[in-house]
Design a protein around this motif. Sequence first.
Motif, PDB file in Angstrom:
ATOM      1  N   GLN A  14      42.791  47.274  42.320  1.00  0.00           N
ATOM      2  CA  GLN A  14      42.213  45.938  42.701  1.00  0.00           C
ATOM      3  C   GLN A  14      43.456  44.848  43.292  1.00  0.00           C
ATOM      4  OE1 GLN A  14      41.071  44.106  39.128  1.00  0.00           O
ATOM      5  NE2 GLN A  14      39.730  42.422  40.179  1.00  0.00           N
TER       6      GLN A  14
ATOM      7  N   ASN B   5      45.169  41.635  43.834  1.00  0.00           N
ATOM      8  CA  ASN B   5      45.377  40.328  43.425  1.00  0.00           C
ATOM      9  C   ASN B   5      46.357  39.481  44.311  1.00  0.00           C
ATOM     10  OD1 ASN B   5      44.049  40.462  40.363  1.00  0.00           O
ATOM     11  ND2 ASN B   5      44.639  42.424  41.090  1.00  0.00           N
TER      12      ASN B   5
ATOM     13  N   LEU C 123      45.372  32.483  40.657  1.00  0.00           N
ATOM     14  CA  LEU C 123      45.118  33.942  40.804  1.00  0.00           C
ATOM     15  C   LEU C 123      43.795  34.081  41.162  1.00  0.00           C
ATOM     16  CD1 LEU C 123      46.288  36.933  40.212  1.00  0.00           C
ATOM     17  CD2 LEU C 123      44.877  36.879  38.052  1.00  0.00           C
TER      18      LEU C 123
ATOM     19  N   GLU D 298      41.480  37.213  42.792  1.00  0.00           N
ATOM     20  CA  GLU D 298      41.169  38.568  42.209  1.00  0.00           C
ATOM     21  C   GLU D 298      40.015  39.134  43.254  1.00  0.00           C
ATOM     22  OE1 GLU D 298      41.605  39.113  37.803  1.00  0.00           O
ATOM     23  OE2 GLU D 298      40.574  37.543  37.955  1.00  0.00           O
TER      24      GLU D 298
ATOM     25  N   TRP E 125      36.040  37.670  46.399  1.00  0.00           N
ATOM     26  CA  TRP E 125      37.390  37.227  45.736  1.00  0.00           C
ATOM     27  C   TRP E 125      36.975  36.096  44.949  1.00  0.00           C
ATOM     28  CZ3 TRP E 125      42.229  38.870  46.548  1.00  0.00           C
ATOM     29  CH2 TRP E 125      42.303  39.784  47.452  1.00  0.00           C
TER      30      TRP E 125
ATOM     31  N   THR F 142      38.791  33.141  41.966  1.00  0.00           N
ATOM     32  CA  THR F 142      40.199  32.423  41.593  1.00  0.00           C
ATOM     33  C   THR F 142      40.060  31.886  40.254  1.00  0.00           C
ATOM     34  OG1 THR F 142      39.563  30.397  42.613  1.00  0.00           O
ATOM     35  CG2 THR F 142      40.624  31.901  44.285  1.00  0.00           C
TER      36      THR F 142
END
Length: 141
Positions: free
Chosen positions: A75, A77, A90, A92, A98, A100
């Motif tokens: 995945q 990141n 972050l 992801e 996506w 955050t």
Amino acid sequence: GDWANTVVDKKTHGIAYTALGYNTADGSPWVSYYDAFTANLKVAHFANRDWSPQTVVSRGATGLFTSLFFADADQANVLYYDKTANELRLAEEEGGQWTTQLVQSSAGRFAASVIDPKNQVLRYTYYKADNPYVRFGERNI
């Protein structure tokens, strides 16, 4: 041998804060970067002999000091600095979408990260300008 290179994103006119990662599941290289023209965080991955760029976050002056890594199930990141909010965040990716989350407020410049391969722990560093020290953090992924 000879060095080979390609253009990652033909629609931008200024890129900074790049990071490189490798998805072992499909063998593709990925790049995270700050698009200075649009002030957005972007990623691109190489597939089918070409780069596929996409915008991850577009909130203005976000995506500086990117650090790209892959977690479980490969995945994608991106740890990055949101200059507008002065936050380490972050992003992801899961199934092409996506999300955050906030990692640290009032901080985030010069972010770097690595996944500990033994236990899938994210280890990261960043700088906090109002208390000028390099910081270290970790999180189970």
